[in-house]
Design a protein around this motif. Structure first.
Motif, PDB file in Angstrom:
ATOM      1  N   ARG A 299       0.828  -1.211   0.000  1.00  0.00           N
ATOM      2  CA  ARG A 299       0.000   0.000   0.000  1.00  0.00           C
ATOM      3  C   ARG A 299       0.859   1.258   0.000  1.00  0.00           C
ATOM      4  NH1 ARG A 299      -1.465   3.058   4.476  1.00  0.00           N
ATOM      5  NH2 ARG A 299      -0.595   2.460   6.496  1.00  0.00           N
ATOM      6  N   TRP A 300       2.087   1.166   0.537  1.00  0.00           N
ATOM      7  CA  TRP A 300       2.970   2.330   0.532  1.00  0.00           C
ATOM      8  C   TRP A 300       3.523   2.595  -0.860  1.00  0.00           C
ATOM      9  CZ3 TRP A 300       2.471   5.529   4.272  1.00  0.00           C
ATOM     10  CH2 TRP A 300       2.119   5.083   5.554  1.00  0.00           C
ATOM     11  N   THR A 301       3.662   1.551  -1.666  1.00  0.00           N
ATOM     12  CA  THR A 301       4.052   1.751  -3.061  1.00  0.00           C
ATOM     13  C   THR A 301       2.974   2.562  -3.775  1.00  0.00           C
ATOM     14  OG1 THR A 301       5.264  -0.345  -3.076  1.00  0.00           O
ATOM     15  CG2 THR A 301       4.643   0.567  -5.216  1.00  0.00           C
ATOM     16  N   LYS A 302       1.726   2.176  -3.537  1.00  0.00           N
ATOM     17  CA  LYS A 302       0.609   2.895  -4.136  1.00  0.00           C
ATOM     18  C   LYS A 302       0.551   4.338  -3.623  1.00  0.00           C
ATOM     19  CE  LYS A 302      -2.031  -1.431  -3.997  1.00  0.00           C
ATOM     20  NZ  LYS A 302      -3.225  -2.102  -3.432  1.00  0.00           N
ATOM     21  N   SER A 303       0.823   4.496  -2.326  1.00  0.00           N
ATOM     22  CA  SER A 303       0.762   5.832  -1.728  1.00  0.00           C
ATOM     23  C   SER A 303       1.811   6.761  -2.317  1.00  0.00           C
ATOM     24  CB  SER A 303       0.959   5.706  -0.208  1.00  0.00           C
ATOM     25  OG  SER A 303       1.018   6.980   0.397  1.00  0.00           O
ATOM     26  N   MET A 304       3.033   6.251  -2.471  1.00  0.00           N
ATOM     27  CA  MET A 304       4.100   7.127  -2.964  1.00  0.00           C
ATOM     28  C   MET A 304       3.967   7.395  -4.461  1.00  0.00           C
ATOM     29  SD  MET A 304       8.008   6.984  -1.629  1.00  0.00           S
ATOM     30  CE  MET A 304       8.892   8.533  -1.393  1.00  0.00           C
ATOM     31  N   LEU A 305       3.328   6.490  -5.194  1.00  0.00           N
ATOM     32  CA  LEU A 305       3.036   6.773  -6.602  1.00  0.00           C
ATOM     33  C   LEU A 305       2.146   8.010  -6.713  1.00  0.00           C
ATOM     34  CD1 LEU A 305       2.327   3.201  -8.053  1.00  0.00           C
ATOM     35  CD2 LEU A 305       4.193   4.729  -8.738  1.00  0.00           C
ATOM     36  N   ARG A 306       1.310   8.230  -5.712  1.00  0.00           N
ATOM     37  CA  ARG A 306       0.411   9.389  -5.692  1.00  0.00           C
ATOM     38  C   ARG A 306       1.045  10.597  -5.011  1.00  0.00           C
ATOM     39  NH1 ARG A 306      -3.449   5.084  -4.543  1.00  0.00           N
ATOM     40  NH2 ARG A 306      -5.161   5.105  -6.047  1.00  0.00           N
ATOM     41  N   GLY A 307       2.253  10.427  -4.460  1.00  0.00           N
ATOM     42  CA  GLY A 307       2.882  11.529  -3.750  1.00  0.00           C
ATOM     43  C   GLY A 307       2.301  11.760  -2.385  1.00  0.00           C
TER      44      GLY A 307
END
Length: 657
Positions: A299-307
């Motif tokens: 979920r943190w990969t997804k979060s950082m993709l969104r900034g």
């Protein structure tokens, strides 16, 4: 007559099987009554059973819980039945009108307690004069030892056979009012005849009573496929005869029992991922690789993709969460922790007994599946174009998805291939394989999970499969402190080491002194202390609720007390969002007071390749980098990168913290 189906379940498996057999009985026009043992009063029902001369067969489906205990919901039932079977004041013909069969649910990896409750139930009922209509059947979660490949297949085989027996019995096929032994039933299928091919003891009841007096558990029958195990109890002469038959007698002339054993011993290793497991894990979002590996988008990969910010490893060590792949080369684990994120949907094991895929195939499959999941974020609102592009260049690998990666026989090849691709490795082990830690190649950062500080609490929290789990943990911590590599003449390797502590309120937060002793034993570079994550209600979590999740201030208080007991450690960083705090040895603090917990990843790869080429050692201090001010304890950001945008539910979006 009505078939009574009684079940005792902990995680819901026995309950689902009970409903499945009822559904099939209903389809065949056979009346049945389903009841949970937690609502079943044995005194009222069993007394009423005989008084009313009820003749309906009874099917029991019951699991064995931790340490050979019954599921908490049916402790009273089992206690009552045990007391009644051993109480001289209770008439031993109490259940003379009952005809029963039992399917037990267990795991043979817990060898001392494998299907203990089901076997005990079978013996207690028999002592009260109940009649078996089918031998006790043990379902095994251990796919390596399971007779049919999984506990579900064990159940399906039993269900098929027991329904055939019930159809025969309910048709009135009895001899002089006595139930016909299964082996004599002509109408039962040929498959039944094979499954019920047993070695019967005509003096079984007398021997059971003798064994009960000695405090031992009696066995009713020995399956042909288990004769090999049973041979260990036979005299030497019997064993020699058996070996002679195997080695020198013409194959065609061998008894069928010997053929069965020989066939079983020659079978190929099974795949770790069964069809049932594949379906379950795929539903949870895993991408499965080959026969024993998996990858999943964090979920943190997804979060950082969104900034919207990275995980605590971004704060503590400077990883780029959107370029991190979370994977494992082994879905199997040697523990069944109460706070398992996966609710024990993965397999368990104490050694590698499965088919093995080459490391090169596992890495290729992991990277391909990871990139395929990244592709799905193309055009998703909020995803940053530059982050999306960078997502197709993996720089970090978290070997902490699920299971025990260090069990994988080619783990060193796997790590080396990662580093050759410029991918850092963060490997987590559950401290049950000390020899594997010793022989492990240097990773970028090696974690050992220390979920509790005492033997009793570790057993309660981790529910380990190994009997010697505590000595294994101690030896693992010693191996961490002495980290050496046997392939390079015992050259010390000073790679970064971490203790990972998960705080479970009311379970392990009061073990400060014991934790301090374990820290002194393993001398880790860092200690990550994290409040337990509540992953929703799970019947396998042993009562874990939101009340067991500590607040971030409570975690900070615990860590503050712990560091006061330790020499040479201080609190370095925090990541409030993850409820996580980092303690570091003061050697990672420069003379001017700057923390250097971050990692120079390019430098690590350079050092690793030199080590592989020449055997030249390096230390954790050789690849450090300065920790930014916003990541250090006491900063206003509390571990949140100010270059990211904090997203708060039902609140306004704010820049920075």
């Amino acid at each position: 007559s009505i078939v009574h189906i009684l079940f005792g379940s902990q995680t819901g498996t026995a309950a689902s099987y009970a409903h499945a057999i009822q559904e099939e009985l209903n389809g065949k026009g056979i009346k049945s009554k389903l009841e949970d043992l937690k609502n079943f009063d044995p005194e009222d029902n069993f007394l009423y059973w005989n008084e009313s001369k009820m003749n309906g067969p009874v099917l029991f489906l019951i699991s064995t819980y931790t340490d050979g205990t019954p599921p908490p919901s049916c402790e009273w039932f089992c206690r009552w039945l045990q007391d009644a079977s051993n109480d001289f004041r209770v008439n031993k013909s109490l259940l003379s009108n009952m005809r029963f069969a039992i399917f037990g649910l267990g795991n043979s990896l817990y060898s001392d307690h494998y299907n203990t409750i089901g076997r005990n139930l079978d013996r207690w009922l028999h002592k009260l004069s109940a009649t078996r209509i089918f031998p006790f059947t043990a379902g095994d979660e251990n796919v390596v030892q399971s007779k049919h490949g999984s506990i579900k297949l064990d159940f399906n085989a039993w269900k098929s056979e027991i329904i055939s027996v019930l159809e025969y019995l309910l048709a009135g096929n009895q001899k002089n009012g006595v139930v016909t032994p299964v082996a004599e039933i002509d109408s039962v299928s040929s498959t039944t005849q094979c499954l019920v091919c047993t070695i019967h003891n005509p003096h079984q009841q007398e021997e059971e009573e003798e064994e009960e007096e000695k405090g031992e558990e009696g066995e009713d029958v020995v399956d042909v496929e288990d004769v090999g195990d049973a041979m260990s109890h036979y005299p030497l002469l019997t064993k020699l005869v058996y070996l002679f038959l195997i080695c020198f007698v013409d194959w065609q002339g061998l008894p069928q029992q010997i053929k069965c054993m020989r066939k079983r011993n020659s079978k190929k290793p099974p795949e770790m991922i069964t069809d049932e497991l594949r379906k379950s894990l795929s539903k949870q979002g895993y991408r499965l690789i080959g026969s024993h590996s998996g990858v999943k988008l964090c979920r943190w990969t997804k979060s950082m993709l969104r900034g919207r910010g990275g995980c605590y490893k971004h704060t503590f060590y400077g990883i780029e969460s959107h370029r991190c792949m979370e994977t494992t080369p082994s879905l199997a684990c040697a523990n069944k922790c109460v706070f398992c994120w996966r609710h024990h949907s993965n397999p368990v094991g104490t050694e590698w007994k499965w088919k093995m895929d080459p490391a090169v195939d596992v890495i290729k499959g992991a990277i391909e599946n990871h990139y395929d999941m990244i592709k799905q974020f193309k055009g998703v609102p909020g995803v940053k174009a530059d982050r999306f592009a960078e997502g197709f260049s993996i720089k970090h690998c978290a070997l902490s998805l699920v299971g025990e990666p260090i069990m994988y026989p080619e783990i060193n090849d796997f790590i080396q291939m990662l580093h050759e691709k410029g991918i850092s490795s963060f490997l987590v082990t559950n401290a049950q394989f000390p020899e594997a830690i010793t022989t492990l190649l240097p990773t970028t950062q090696l974690y050992v999970s220390v979920d509790a500080a005492t033997q009793d609490s570790l057993k309660k929290i981790d529910r380990p499969l190994f009997k010697d789990f505590w000595p294994r943990l101690i030896e693992s911590l010693k191996a961490l402190s002495l980290k050496v590599n046997i392939y390079y003449h015992l050259v010390p390797q000073g790679q970064r080491t971490v203790y990972r502590l998960t705080l479970v309120k009311a379970w392990n937060v009061d073990e400060l002194e014991a934790y301090a002793d374990l820290v002194a034993l393993g001398k880790p570079d860092f200690i990550e202390v994290k409040g337990v994550t509540f992953c929703g209600d799970s019947k396998s979590s042993d009562g874990l609720t939101l009340k067991n999740v500590p607040w971030h201030d409570e975690v900070l208080h615990f860590v503050s007390q712990l560091t006061d007991m330790l020499d040479g450690y201080e609190i370095a960083c925090e990541h409030e969002h993850s409820n996580c705090v980092l303690v570091a040895q003061t050697k990672f603090k420069s003379a001017n007071g700057e923390w250097r917990t971050w990692i120079d990843y390019a430098r690590f790869h350079e050092l690793f390749q030199r080590f592989r080429a020449t055997g030249e050692s390096f230390t954790a201090l050789d690849y450090t980098a300065t920790t930014p001010a916003w990541a250090v304890l006491g900063a206003d950001e509390r571990g949140f990168d100010p270059q990211e945008t904090r997203w708060r539910r039902k609140e306004k979006v704010t820049q920075g913290c």
